[in-house]
Design a protein around this motif. Structure first.
Motif, PDB file in Angstrom:
ATOM      1  N   VAL A 168       0.838  -1.202   0.000  1.00 63.48           N
ATOM      2  CA  VAL A 168       0.000   0.000   0.000  1.00 63.48           C
ATOM      3  C   VAL A 168       0.873   1.252   0.000  1.00 63.48           C
ATOM      4  N   MET A 169       1.967   1.228   0.739  1.00 69.75           N
ATOM      5  CA  MET A 169       2.864   2.382   0.767  1.00 69.75           C
ATOM      6  C   MET A 169       3.390   2.679  -0.640  1.00 69.75           C
ATOM      7  N   ARG A 170       3.778   1.642  -1.360  1.00 64.88           N
ATOM      8  CA  ARG A 170       4.280   1.837  -2.725  1.00 64.88           C
ATOM      9  C   ARG A 170       3.158   2.270  -3.667  1.00 64.88           C
ATOM     10  N   LEU A 171       1.979   1.725  -3.478  1.00 62.66           N
ATOM     11  CA  LEU A 171       0.839   2.062  -4.328  1.00 62.66           C
ATOM     12  C   LEU A 171       0.516   3.549  -4.275  1.00 62.66           C
ATOM     13  N   LEU A 172       0.610   4.137  -3.093  1.00 61.59           N
ATOM     14  CA  LEU A 172       0.198   5.527  -2.904  1.00 61.59           C
ATOM     15  C   LEU A 172       1.317   6.540  -3.163  1.00 61.59           C
ATOM     16  N   ALA A 173       2.519   6.067  -3.411  1.00 63.81           N
ATOM     17  CA  ALA A 173       3.627   6.982  -3.700  1.00 63.81           C
ATOM     18  C   ALA A 173       3.348   7.761  -4.977  1.00 63.81           C
ATOM     19  N   GLY A 174       3.488   9.078  -4.904  1.00 64.70           N
ATOM     20  CA  GLY A 174       3.296   9.931  -6.067  1.00 64.70           C
ATOM     21  C   GLY A 174       1.844  10.228  -6.415  1.00 64.70           C
TER      22      GLY A 174
ATOM     23  N   LEU B 151      -6.245   0.981   8.006  1.00 62.53           N
ATOM     24  CA  LEU B 151      -5.077   1.530   8.691  1.00 62.53           C
ATOM     25  C   LEU B 151      -3.899   1.646   7.728  1.00 62.53           C
ATOM     26  N   ASN B 152      -3.676   0.624   6.911  1.00 63.51           N
ATOM     27  CA  ASN B 152      -2.562   0.663   5.961  1.00 63.51           C
ATOM     28  C   ASN B 152      -2.731   1.788   4.939  1.00 63.51           C
ATOM     29  N   VAL B 153      -3.961   1.986   4.471  1.00 63.22           N
ATOM     30  CA  VAL B 153      -4.221   3.068   3.517  1.00 63.22           C
ATOM     31  C   VAL B 153      -3.973   4.424   4.171  1.00 63.22           C
ATOM     32  N   LEU B 154      -4.420   4.591   5.394  1.00 64.49           N
ATOM     33  CA  LEU B 154      -4.225   5.862   6.091  1.00 64.49           C
ATOM     34  C   LEU B 154      -2.743   6.138   6.341  1.00 64.49           C
ATOM     35  N   GLU B 155      -2.008   5.108   6.739  1.00 61.91           N
ATOM     36  CA  GLU B 155      -0.568   5.280   6.949  1.00 61.91           C
ATOM     37  C   GLU B 155       0.140   5.613   5.645  1.00 61.91           C
ATOM     38  N   GLY B 156      -0.245   4.918   4.570  1.00 63.49           N
ATOM     39  CA  GLY B 156       0.356   5.205   3.272  1.00 63.49           C
ATOM     40  C   GLY B 156       0.048   6.603   2.789  1.00 63.49           C
ATOM     41  N   ALA B 157      -1.184   7.039   3.001  1.00 63.90           N
ATOM     42  CA  ALA B 157      -1.575   8.381   2.588  1.00 63.90           C
ATOM     43  C   ALA B 157      -0.840   9.446   3.396  1.00 63.90           C
ATOM     44  N   ARG B 158      -0.681   9.188   4.675  1.00 67.67           N
ATOM     45  CA  ARG B 158       0.040  10.148   5.533  1.00 67.67           C
ATOM     46  C   ARG B 158       1.501  10.244   5.134  1.00 67.67           C
ATOM     47  N   ALA B 159       2.135   9.103   4.926  1.00 67.41           N
ATOM     48  CA  ALA B 159       3.564   9.102   4.583  1.00 67.41           C
ATOM     49  C   ALA B 159       3.824   9.744   3.230  1.00 67.41           C
ATOM     50  N   ASN B 160       2.870   9.593   2.302  1.00 63.25           N
ATOM     51  CA  ASN B 160       3.057  10.105   0.947  1.00 63.25           C
ATOM     52  C   ASN B 160       2.426  11.473   0.724  1.00 63.25           C
ATOM     53  N   GLY B 161       1.846  12.049   1.756  1.00 63.96           N
ATOM     54  CA  GLY B 161       1.332  13.409   1.670  1.00 63.96           C
ATOM     55  C   GLY B 161       0.163  13.597   0.730  1.00 63.96           C
ATOM     56  N   LEU B 162      -0.759  12.643   0.680  1.00 63.45           N
ATOM     57  CA  LEU B 162      -1.926  12.785  -0.196  1.00 63.45           C
ATOM     58  C   LEU B 162      -2.796  13.963   0.238  1.00 63.45           C
ATOM     59  N   ALA B 163      -3.375  14.614  -0.750  1.00 60.33           N
ATOM     60  CA  ALA B 163      -4.188  15.796  -0.468  1.00 60.33           C
ATOM     61  C   ALA B 163      -5.528  15.447   0.154  1.00 60.33           C
ATOM     62  N   ARG B 164      -6.057  14.250  -0.139  1.00 60.14           N
ATOM     63  CA  ARG B 164      -7.359  13.873   0.421  1.00 60.14           C
ATOM     64  C   ARG B 164      -7.555  12.371   0.290  1.00 60.14           C
ATOM     65  N   VAL B 165      -8.195  11.792   1.306  1.00 55.09           N
ATOM     66  CA  VAL B 165      -8.625  10.391   1.291  1.00 55.09           C
ATOM     67  C   VAL B 165     -10.124  10.366   1.547  1.00 55.09           C
ATOM     68  N   VAL B 166     -10.853   9.698   0.668  1.00 53.75           N
ATOM     69  CA  VAL B 166     -12.278   9.468   0.892  1.00 53.75           C
ATOM     70  C   VAL B 166     -12.440   8.008   1.290  1.00 53.75           C
ATOM     71  N   HIS B 167     -12.802   7.805   2.526  1.00 53.67           N
ATOM     72  CA  HIS B 167     -12.967   6.460   3.086  1.00 53.67           C
ATOM     73  C   HIS B 167     -14.425   6.025   2.957  1.00 53.67           C
ATOM     74  N   THR B 168     -14.625   4.742   2.651  1.00 54.64           N
ATOM     75  CA  THR B 168     -15.972   4.224   2.457  1.00 54.64           C
ATOM     76  C   THR B 168     -16.491   3.531   3.704  1.00 54.64           C
ATOM     77  N   SER B 169     -17.620   4.008   4.181  1.00 55.85           N
ATOM     78  CA  SER B 169     -18.316   3.367   5.288  1.00 55.85           C
ATOM     79  C   SER B 169     -19.548   2.653   4.738  1.00 55.85           C
ATOM     80  N   THR B 170     -20.559   2.489   5.548  1.00 66.30           N
ATOM     81  CA  THR B 170     -21.795   1.836   5.150  1.00 66.30           C
ATOM     82  C   THR B 170     -22.908   2.248   6.100  1.00 66.30           C
ATOM     83  N   SER B 171     -24.117   2.277   5.607  1.00 64.09           N
ATOM     84  CA  SER B 171     -25.257   2.579   6.472  1.00 64.09           C
ATOM     85  C   SER B 171     -25.457   1.502   7.523  1.00 64.09           C
TER      86      SER B 171
END
Length: 335
Positions: free
Chosen positions: A71-77, A109-129
């Motif tokens: 995930v860390m590599r996926l979110l790089a760049g 958690l892995n997506v959030l850590e990857g996004a934080r480390a790679n400085g993503l501008a925004r993450v939209v997380h999916t929940s459910t009703s």
């Protein structure tokens, strides 16, 4: 926010809703990297169903959100991430609950850590009703209590809290969309609308087997849900760490939905209650009805498809699949 030329990752892109989100992002001009779960069948899930002109604009990657290094590599760049990867089948969550925690909580958690480390501008997380459980008030806004009425919903509550914690703890631009009962083309027969349609249309099915017909749901057509993701991802007046409901604000019972499908299909098959399809007594969610006003105020989004319009498109899709034999060999219950 304009999506044109923005580098966007969609996890769970091979799934029902994820594949529609990919289509909407490509139409908006984004540079999409689409994550599909690795498998040994050389399949990209529903990404294989995309029109050729859409597929050519997508970079498909196979992997697993449970692997933090991947995930860390996926979110790089990348600039944004729409995180839809999850295990979602409620019945199977009773059978294999740990797998839901590993994918839905640890994967998030892995997506959030990857996004934080790679400085993503925004993450939209999916929940459910489903995180709301049975409605205590109607319609349900985002302040409704969270109730873990199945292992699936409990895992999604955990993932939602992780997204909120990262926004609060690390000042991350994370927001959560809670879709209400999305339906439409490409949805699994594990869901109630496609299982009704398949049985109504299939000449080999002499009856329609269902569970409890009395629960009420806020059924939202998948194109509306996909556009809700893009609207939330682009909205400027957003409170990070909070959730936004995506639904129509209208509810119908399973029985009423069954009657509408039978009418649109021109069938009148007998209906049989199959005990395997009935949830445990204290686990069934009796009613889900969205109050989508927070999302509407923040982004201008609102559902545009009526239930009947969505059912018509879903039925047409199923007719095309049945005509060429692209359906499961058995219409029996899927756990």
């Amino acid at each position: 926010m304009n999506y044109r030329s923005r580098k966007v990752v969609v996890t769970g892109a091979d799934g029902f809703i994820g594949s529609h989100v990919v289509e909407e992002l490509v139409a908006a001009g984004a540079e999409v990297t689409a994550l599909a779960a690795y498998n040994s069948f050389d399949s990209l899930g529903w990404l294989d169903d995309l029109a050729p002109e859409v597929a050519r604009s997508v970079k498909a990657v196979r992997g697993d959100v449970r692997d933090p290094g991947f995930v860390m590599r996926l979110l790089a760049g990348q600039e944004m991430c729409f995180h839809l990867a999850a295990l979602i089948a409620i019945p199977h969550s009773y059978v294999a609950p740990q797998s839901y925690v590993e994918t839905n909580v640890t994967g998030t958690l892995n997506v959030l850590e990857g996004a934080r480390a790679n400085g993503l501008a925004r993450v939209v997380h999916t929940s459910t009703s489903e995180v709301y459980g049975t409605a205590q008030v109607e319609p349900m806004d985002e302040s409704h209590p969270l109730q873990g009425q199945s292992p699936y919903s409990a895992s999604k509550i955990g993932a939602d809290m992780m997204a909120e914690a990262y926004a609060r703890s690390f000042d991350m631009a994370v927001i959560t969309l809670r879709p209400f009962n999305t339906f439409g083309p490409r949805q699994s027969e594990r869901a109630v609308i496609p299982t009704i349609i398949r049985q109504a249309l299939d000449p080999h099915c002499q009856q329609i087997n269902l569970g409890d017909l009395s629960p009420r749901r806020d059924f939202t057509f998948v194109v509306d849900t996909a556009r809700a993701f893009l609207a939330l991802g682009a909205a400027q007046d957003i409170a990070y760490g909070t959730a936004y409901n995506g639904g129509t604000g209208r509810s119908v019972s399973i029985g009423e939905t069954l009657d509408a499908i039978q009418s649109l299909c021109g069938t009148d098959k007998p209906v049989v209650t199959e005990q395997a399809r009935v949830r445990p007594a204290h686990s069934e969610v009796r009613a889900l009805i969205a109050d989508p006003s927070r999302l509407q105020r923040a982004s201008g989004w609102q559902a545009s498809y009526s239930l009947e319009q969505g059912l018509e498109q879903s039925i047409a899709w199923w007719k095309s699949r049945i005509a060429v034999g692209q359906v499961r060999a058995s219409s029996s219950y899927m756990t």
